[in-house]
Design a protein around this motif. Structure first.
Motif, PDB file in Angstrom:
ATOM      1  N   PRO A 121      32.910  31.077  38.524  1.00 54.95           N
ATOM      2  CA  PRO A 121      33.333  32.217  37.689  1.00 54.95           C
ATOM      3  C   PRO A 121      34.376  31.835  36.654  1.00 54.95           C
ATOM      4  O   PRO A 121      34.507  32.473  35.624  1.00 54.95           O
ATOM      5  N   ASN A 140      30.952  37.185  38.745  1.00 48.79           N
ATOM      6  CA  ASN A 140      31.564  36.487  39.886  1.00 48.79           C
ATOM      7  C   ASN A 140      30.608  35.559  40.616  1.00 48.79           C
ATOM      8  O   ASN A 140      31.037  34.714  41.400  1.00 48.79           O
ATOM      9  N   ASN A 197      31.030  34.090  44.197  1.00 47.34           N
ATOM     10  CA  ASN A 197      32.260  34.625  44.812  1.00 47.34           C
ATOM     11  C   ASN A 197      32.126  36.097  45.176  1.00 47.34           C
ATOM     12  O   ASN A 197      33.073  36.691  45.668  1.00 47.34           O
ATOM     13  N   GLN A 198      30.984  36.695  44.884  1.00 50.58           N
ATOM     14  CA  GLN A 198      30.852  38.145  45.089  1.00 50.58           C
ATOM     15  C   GLN A 198      29.728  38.449  46.076  1.00 50.58           C
ATOM     16  O   GLN A 198      28.605  37.983  45.906  1.00 50.58           O
ATOM     17  N   ALA A 199      30.069  39.245  47.082  1.00 46.64           N
ATOM     18  CA  ALA A 199      29.066  39.599  48.099  1.00 46.64           C
ATOM     19  C   ALA A 199      28.124  40.679  47.588  1.00 46.64           C
ATOM     20  O   ALA A 199      26.948  40.714  47.931  1.00 46.64           O
ATOM     21  N   LEU A 255      30.848  43.721  36.693  1.00 50.87           N
ATOM     22  CA  LEU A 255      30.719  42.610  37.622  1.00 50.87           C
ATOM     23  C   LEU A 255      29.473  42.858  38.455  1.00 50.87           C
ATOM     24  O   LEU A 255      29.511  43.459  39.521  1.00 50.87           O
ATOM     25  N   ARG A 272      40.755  42.125  34.371  1.00 51.09           N
ATOM     26  CA  ARG A 272      40.424  40.833  34.973  1.00 51.09           C
ATOM     27  C   ARG A 272      41.650  39.917  34.929  1.00 51.09           C
ATOM     28  O   ARG A 272      42.294  39.792  33.892  1.00 51.09           O
ATOM     29  N   ASP A 277      37.474  43.051  43.166  1.00 54.94           N
ATOM     30  CA  ASP A 277      36.665  42.062  42.436  1.00 54.94           C
ATOM     31  C   ASP A 277      37.535  40.933  41.895  1.00 54.94           C
ATOM     32  O   ASP A 277      37.102  39.789  41.829  1.00 54.94           O
ATOM     33  N   ALA A 289      38.110  38.621  44.633  1.00 57.61           N
ATOM     34  CA  ALA A 289      36.905  37.828  44.906  1.00 57.61           C
ATOM     35  C   ALA A 289      36.747  36.705  43.884  1.00 57.61           C
ATOM     36  O   ALA A 289      36.474  35.571  44.232  1.00 57.61           O
ATOM     37  N   SER A 290      36.950  37.070  42.619  1.00 56.83           N
ATOM     38  CA  SER A 290      36.693  36.075  41.567  1.00 56.83           C
ATOM     39  C   SER A 290      37.864  35.136  41.346  1.00 56.83           C
ATOM     40  O   SER A 290      37.688  33.994  40.963  1.00 56.83           O
ATOM     41  N   LYS A 298      34.926  43.779  50.382  1.00 61.07           N
ATOM     42  CA  LYS A 298      33.597  44.392  50.394  1.00 61.07           C
ATOM     43  C   LYS A 298      33.658  45.915  50.414  1.00 61.07           C
ATOM     44  O   LYS A 298      32.876  46.591  49.760  1.00 61.07           O
TER      45      LYS A 298
END
Lengths: 326, 503
Positions: A138, A156, A159-161, A183, B203, B260, B263-264, B469
């Motif tokens: 990413p 992502n 890295n993203q579920a 995203l 971001r 997010d 996560a990133s 999640k």
């Protein structure tokens, strides 16, 4: 006397036949029939390789059923596998057919373009997976750079579920249209993308099948004034349908069995958030990380029965859409 | 028709190809012959499986050579195995009756191996008094990693300690304090990346003060006062107030900075080309990297030293770094986002944490085990003792040599306090905190129970779900508590089944 001589001849030819086929037969029994039967027995046992298997009845299958019902453990793995199969198999077929049609056109450099499309298929899976981890990073990966040229925000990826095709994915698009972040693409979508990159194998088969379509059919379509799209939909696709069917069945089996790329992408963990924990990886970790050989065998058998069911279903439906040349 | 022409058979390329193959075969034979001859001097061979590679492998080979030179009874043959699936290979080797004599491992598998009979208790290998002496010599965290139900099944030979590594230069420039409390750590995060009061978080980009990693509840739990295992009842304890407090605090970051983003903007895959330890600035003119504070292990000291040397060689200004123990909550003062006016809000008193535990965290480490059916268990035991400096063939000073070369953390006080190792720590001051924490009684491994690997995965998955999640923006505290309760019950139930089946 004649009968006896004939009997002897027949019996010696049987012995000779068996002797010649025995290497293969031994292999079949030792490497296929025996493991097949053993895994069926182990699926009703608790077994860790070191200690002898202990019969526990249908406990492994009960656990599997409970996990599938709750959507966790093997249930989660099943959902991930279904998502991947439902996206990768049809997209592989569509992309494969389209590429084959384009590559069958008599243009300069045809062989070069065909080679380019086929090249990813000859790269070892581990090498290509590592390459994809790099490209999908990413933060500075090539894929996000390319998306950026088209004004698409960085994704992502691994890295993203959360997958793209989901309620949350739709909400993301909605939010993006009203000025929010986008995203969309998650780890499973990255896996689908990787599969599509290796579609060259299928393309080669489609190309062979296209070259086999009688030119008279296209000439007849031309006389009837059919456009290119009509010729594709009413001549090429029906004539390719036996090959499409073959690729569909093989693609389905391959998608359920996909392991190496997932193992490399997630370092064998199925992360992030178990989004890459597919049935095959779950089977592997149960067997060789947790040493629950019995439970892993049960997964293998359920996977086998599930695949058989889907294949039979495809064969049944094929009667209505696969056209074999008379 | 000739299939192969005379010209082809005698062509120069063909002959050259054969010559190259013969040359390599000869070389490999010579190499194999040399090591075989060394083992055949009437010594007992000790087959040693390990998974070290790169720089570490050279150091390991050096220790093996020193052991082989130190005495005339045993000869250790080191075999580097791929770390992945070492467990499967060992199980198959034991089942097949040809296991190695000693194995080094760092996964949470000790209790599984012990209870399944893959490895033997060390009292089967050496006299009880000798085993007890080694057990007592180990630092508390190393002992925890070596013992199953009170019996020594392994010899821990190196500890992995996590601290907060920080950019001292950046913290000083911002006028902030090195974090000793959770509130101070939160303040660093807020200073470098203020959370937004409304709308989706933008971001993230460098530098970020601090972001918790969803895999690190194992570290933050003890800092918040949690014990994941009760040695009295021999039960795992996940659903406790301190664990919940730690989890809520971690989820708080997801709420403020966006799931997010977490996560990133994780640590990323540092094995990728061009990726470096994210604490270190990539550009020469920058003094801050991707993070200002990050949780990591002692192996980063080597990276930091190499970075500072490079800057010194280039004549660039020095960037200072430090390492500190995990900060602790003090109760009620933790940052909890901002109000509509952008003012920092503390945790509501009802949700405040009890004071945490200083010098606490998650410890892991490498350990030696002797597989069942090993042909030379006594030689294996002698080698393990040699490594940690408890052998008649070595002393603390010579053992410290290996630890200093590898940048490893010793498992005994004698080696940690030896002149050789102290010299290494003096030259690498970041190591001081790691070494000090290695003797803390509050460094806990993942509980050494049957199914520990499954337990580890379950806790990390639960934390990921809570933080990322489940879209933390919408996750209230009750939902977090419910998730912890549910997942805890699930995994404890599964562990019980595994234990029953294993016995």
């Amino acid at each position: 006397m004649v009968d006896r001589a004939s009997q002897l001849r027949s019996s010696s030819s049987w012995v000779a036949g068996m002797a010649f086929t025995s290497p293969w037969l031994l292999g079949l029994v030792a490497l296929f029939a025996w493991p097949f039967a053993a895994s069926l027995y182990w699926s009703f046992c608790t077994f860790d390789i070191i200690n002898p298997p202990r019969f526990v009845g249908v406990e492994n299958y009960q656990r599997l059923a409970a996990e599938i019902a709750s959507g966790r453990g093997a249930g989660k793995a099943l959902m991930n596998t279904v998502y991947y199969a439902l996206l990768s198999v049809p997209l592989s077929v569509v992309l494969g057919v389209l590429l084959a049609v384009v590559l069958s056109a008599q243009v300069r450099g045809q062989a070069f373009f065909r080679t380019i499309i086929f090249l990813p298929s000859v790269i070892p899976v581990v090498a290509s997976s590592v390459l994809w981890i790099w490209m999908l990073d990413p933060d500075g990966g090539l894929m996000n750079l390319i998306l950026g040229w088209f004004g698409v925000p960085p994704q992502n990826w691994l890295n993203q579920a959360r997958p793209a095709v989901s309620i949350e994915g739709v909400a993301q698009i909605g939010g993006w249209l009203t000025g929010g972040p986008l995203l969309l693409m998650g780890s499973k979508d990255a896996l689908v993308l990787m599969t599509l990159w290796g579609v060259g194998n299928f393309v080669v088969i489609y190309l062979a099948a296209i070259s086999d379509i009688p030119a008279t059919l296209y000439e007849a379509a031309d006389i009837d004034g059919a456009s290119g799209v009509r010729k594709l939909l009413h001549v090429t696709v029906p004539m390719l349908s036996p090959v499409i069917f073959f690729n569909l069945v093989m693609g389905l089996i391959r998608s359920v069995q996909t392991f190496t790329s997932i193992y490399v992408l997630s370092a064998g963990t199925g992360q992030p958030g178990e989004s890459l924990m597919t049935v095959s990886l779950r089977l592997f970790t149960s067997a060789f990380a947790d040493f629950e050989m019995g439970y892993a065998s049960a997964i293998a058998w359920v996977m086998f029965v599930g695949l058989m069911f889907c294949t039979v279903l495809l064969f049944r439906t094929s009667k209505s859409w696969v056209h074999y040349r008379q | 028709m000739k299939i192969i022409s005379r010209k082809f058979v005698f062509s120069g390329g063909w002959v050259l190809g054969c010559a190259v193959v013969v040359f390599f075969l000869f070389q490999s034979y010579r190499h194999a012959d040399r090591s075989d001859a060394a083992a055949a001097k009437g010594r007992e061979e000790v087959v040693f499986w390990h998974f070290w590679g790169g720089e570490d492998r050279t150091i390991v080979d050096g220790i093996v050579d020193r052991f082989n030179d130190s005495q005339h009874q045993y000869f250790v043959r080191a075999i580097a195995m791929p770390g992945n699936n070492l467990q499967a290979k060992l199980f198959l080797a034991v089942a097949g009756g040809d296991p190695p004599d000693i194995v080094n491992q760092d996964d949470p598998v000790l209790a599984d191996w012990a209870k399944r009979g893959v490895i033997q208790p060390l009292k089967n290998v050496a006299a009880a008094a000798e085993v007890d002496q080694v057990k007592q010599s180990l630092l508390a965290p190393a002992r925890r990693l070596s013992v199953v139900d009170g019996a020594l099944f392994a010899v821990c030979n190196g500890l992995d300690i996590r601290t907060l590594l920080y950019n001292q230069t950046a913290i000083d420039a911002a006028g902030l304090a090195v974090p000793q409390t959770i509130a101070q750590l939160d303040a660093i995060a807020e200073h470098f990346w203020p959370s937004v009061t409304d709308g989706p978080p933008p971001r993230l980009h460098s530098p970020v003060g601090y972001l918790p990693d969803s895999r690190r509840l194992w570290a933050w739990g003890p800092a918040f006062g949690a014990d994941f295992y009760d040695p009295q009842t021999k039960q795992c304890k996940l659903d406790s107030a301190p664990v919940l407090a730690a989890l809520k605090w971690m989820v708080g970051y997801s709420r403020r900075y966006g799931a997010d983003n977490l996560a990133s903007f994780g640590q990323g895959d540092q094995s990728l080309p061009g990726q470096t330890f994210p604490l270190l600035p990539v550009d020469d003119d920058a003094v801050v990297g991707r993070y200002v504070v990050i949780m990591d292990g002692q192996w980063r000291v080597r990276d930091v030293a190499a970075f500072q040397k490079r800057r010194a060689d280039l004549g660039l200004p020095e960037v200072k770094f430090g390492a500190c123990p995990l900060p602790v909550p003090t109760g009620g003062s933790e940052f909890n986002g901002r109000d509509a006016n952008g003012q920092p809000q503390p945790q509501p008193q009802s949700q405040s944490q009890s004071p945490g535990r200083k010098d606490a965290g998650w410890v892991n480490g490498n350990f030696f085990v002797v597989p069942t059916g090993a042909k030379c268990p006594r030689g294996a035991w002698e080698f393990a003792k040699f490594w940690i400096g408890q052998s008649a063939f070595s002393d603390a000073e010579s053992a410290a040599d290996g630890y200093a070369q590898g940048g490893w953390i010793p498992v005994t006080r004698e080696v940690a306090e030896s002149a050789t190792y102290r010299q290494y720590v003096t030259e690498n001051p970041l190591m001081e905190t790691f070494v000090r924490l290695a003797s803390s009684p509050h460094q806990y491994p993942i509980p050494v129970v049957v199914g520990a690997a499954l337990l580890k995965r379950a806790v990390e998955n639960m934390t990921y779900d809570a933080m990322i999640k489940n879209n933390a923006d919408d996750t209230d505290d009750k939902a977090i508590a419910a998730l912890l309760k549910q997942r805890s019950a699930e995994v404890i139930r599964r562990l019980k089944v595994m234990q029953e089946l294993t016995f």
